[in-house]
Design a protein around this motif. Structure first.
Motif, PDB file in Angstrom:
ATOM      1  N   ALA A 141       0.527  -1.088  -0.070  1.00  0.00           N
ATOM      2  CA  ALA A 141      -0.333  -0.392   0.028  1.00  0.00           C
ATOM      3  C   ALA A 141       1.289   1.109   0.117  1.00  0.00           C
ATOM      4  O   ALA A 141       0.565   1.832  -0.715  1.00  0.00           O
ATOM      5  N   SER A 142       1.560   0.973   1.042  1.00  0.00           N
ATOM      6  CA  SER A 142       2.645   2.463   0.687  1.00  0.00           C
ATOM      7  C   SER A 142       3.403   2.523  -0.174  1.00  0.00           C
ATOM      8  O   SER A 142       3.361   3.520  -0.664  1.00  0.00           O
ATOM      9  N   GLY A 163      -9.647  -5.245   0.553  1.00  0.00           N
ATOM     10  CA  GLY A 163      -8.964  -6.413   1.003  1.00  0.00           C
ATOM     11  C   GLY A 163      -8.008  -6.482   1.372  1.00  0.00           C
ATOM     12  O   GLY A 163      -7.326  -4.605   1.904  1.00  0.00           O
ATOM     13  N   GLY A 164      -6.996  -7.028   1.490  1.00  0.00           N
ATOM     14  CA  GLY A 164      -6.337  -6.811   2.084  1.00  0.00           C
ATOM     15  C   GLY A 164      -4.975  -5.751   2.617  1.00  0.00           C
ATOM     16  O   GLY A 164      -4.637  -4.543   3.000  1.00  0.00           O
ATOM     17  N   VAL A 165      -4.301  -5.199   1.276  1.00  0.00           N
ATOM     18  CA  VAL A 165      -3.805  -3.934   1.134  1.00  0.00           C
ATOM     19  C   VAL A 165      -5.074  -2.744   0.560  1.00  0.00           C
ATOM     20  O   VAL A 165      -4.598  -1.904   1.097  1.00  0.00           O
ATOM     21  N   GLY A 166      -6.300  -2.958   0.426  1.00  0.00           N
ATOM     22  CA  GLY A 166      -7.492  -1.885   0.366  1.00  0.00           C
ATOM     23  C   GLY A 166      -7.235  -1.309   1.914  1.00  0.00           C
ATOM     24  O   GLY A 166      -7.062   0.103   2.002  1.00  0.00           O
ATOM     25  N   VAL A 167      -7.121  -2.297   2.916  1.00  0.00           N
ATOM     26  CA  VAL A 167      -7.518  -1.198   4.604  1.00  0.00           C
ATOM     27  C   VAL A 167      -6.208  -0.862   4.380  1.00  0.00           C
ATOM     28  O   VAL A 167      -6.757   0.361   5.164  1.00  0.00           O
ATOM     29  N   PHE A 168      -5.230  -0.483   3.924  1.00  0.00           N
ATOM     30  CA  PHE A 168      -4.006  -0.014   4.376  1.00  0.00           C
ATOM     31  C   PHE A 168      -3.952   1.049   3.096  1.00  0.00           C
ATOM     32  O   PHE A 168      -3.719   2.953   3.832  1.00  0.00           O
ATOM     33  N   ALA A 169      -3.860   0.809   1.554  1.00  0.00           N
ATOM     34  CA  ALA A 169      -4.217   1.791   0.735  1.00  0.00           C
ATOM     35  C   ALA A 169      -5.199   3.605   1.388  1.00  0.00           C
ATOM     36  O   ALA A 169      -5.145   4.120   1.128  1.00  0.00           O
ATOM     37  N   VAL A 170      -7.114   2.531   1.210  1.00  0.00           N
ATOM     38  CA  VAL A 170      -7.967   3.388   1.944  1.00  0.00           C
ATOM     39  C   VAL A 170      -7.283   4.026   3.009  1.00  0.00           C
ATOM     40  O   VAL A 170      -7.315   5.808   2.541  1.00  0.00           O
ATOM     41  N   GLN A 171      -6.700   3.369   4.242  1.00  0.00           N
ATOM     42  CA  GLN A 171      -6.815   4.968   5.027  1.00  0.00           C
ATOM     43  C   GLN A 171      -5.567   5.608   5.254  1.00  0.00           C
ATOM     44  O   GLN A 171      -5.280   6.930   5.502  1.00  0.00           O
TER      45      GLN A 171
END
Length: 328
Positions: A141-142, A163-171
């Protein structure tokens, strides 16, 4: 001295979840420049089952049989090799150990700097289950955010946002000040809202639905699943320089890879978790004995949040909850 033994997930042949077995093996020993970690939790990612699904893919990741499983881990340092500074027995840590994290112990280089082989101090305020989800998805995500550079005034379309990466990317995009529109299924809408995204259903007509939500236009896009979001972003006039993809190669579009995350990115994500600015939903947790069920859930690609394997001793109540979750 009696040999220390460790439970670990092993594959004697590459394949799907049915190829995963729990074995008792000798615990690895920390060599010079290495630390051994007693693993308390291991987080699963799509890459775990993708790269062990067949021999050709496994070979591209440098894997051979017998192989382990899982990359993200968290736990406690219990052995330090010669020449190591900065880590001591008893330190809480997290990091990556490529295709060997679902095990009682892992050995990693103290100075390692990639998700395949790294260790970081776990900040106070971050529990082990959460720490065990950060490495692969957080790095990816970073790197995706760095590729498109969202900020105040941006409207970012994120494909596969639940999804798992989306959890981080959105925030992370929201923390950067951007407005986020996230694609997902109808069932994931509330989950996306909780993360700070405006949900939109993927599939035919996506471009029109995004136009209705953002009549002023979309300025950047991240495709975390396939290529649908890339094509829609182009249709909406987003320049290729502000589009990235993590799961497919598209000519002209930057491919974001966790291995290319900036130095310090993972520590910053852990700090955001510790201070309460970023949270990681745990969709389900399983004991190591239920690794096949956990892998099947992860491989279904419809998990909202992260799947974690617990390797610590568990109370009867916790075990009952896990069994209830895995049966649902």
């Amino acid at each position: 001295m009696q040999e220390l033994r460790s439970r670990a997930v092993r594959l004697e042949a590459f394949g799907g979840p049915d190829a995963l077995d729990v074995r008792e093996i000798p615990a690895p020993q920390a060599g010079p420049g290495q630390v051994r970690v007693r693993v308390t939790a291991a987080g699963l990612n799509p890459m775990d089952w993708i790269m062990t699904a067949d021999a050709d893919t496994a070979a591209r990741f440098g894997l051979s049989l017998p192989a382990g499983f899982g990359t993200d881990y968290a736990g406690v340092v219990d052995q330090v090799g010669a020449g190591v500074t900065g880590f001591a027995p008893g330190d809480r840590v997290f990091g990556g150990a490529l295709s060997r994290a679902v095990a009682g112990f892992v050995v990693v280089d103290a100075a390692g700097e990639t998700a395949a082989n790294e260790v970081h101090h776990t900040p106070d305020g971050v529990d082990d289950r959460t720490a065990a989800t950060l490495t692969v998805a957080g790095r990816t995500a970073s790197a995706a955010l760095a590729a498109v550079g969202p900020g105040p005034g941006d409207t970012v379309l994120i494909g596969g946002a639940a999804g798992g990466v989306g959890v981080f990317a959105v925030q992370l995009a929201r923390i950067a000040g951007a407005r986020v529109i996230g694609t997902g299924s109808a069932a994931s809408a509330d989950h996306l809202r909780d993360l700070g995204a405006e949900p939109v259903a993927y599939g035919d007509g996506l471009a029109d639905r995004v136009r209705a939500l953002a009549p002023g236009g979309v300025t950047a896009a991240m495709d975390l699943y396939g290529v649908e979001t890339v094509h829609v972003a182009r249709e909406l006039g987003v320049p290729d320089s502000r589009i990235c993809s993590i799961a497919a190669q598209v000519d002209g579009v930057t491919g974001a890879n966790g291995a290319n995350a900036a130095a310090g990115a993972l520590e910053e994500i852990a700090r955001l978790v510790a201070t309460g600015r970023l949270r990681v939903p745990i969709a389900a947790s399983f004991p190591i004995e239920q690794i096949r069920r956990a892998a099947e859930l992860q491989a279904g690609r419809h998990v909202r949040g992260k799947v974690v394997i617990d390797l610590q001793l568990r109370s009867a109540a916790t075990t009952a909850r896990s069994r209830s979750t895995s049966a649902s």
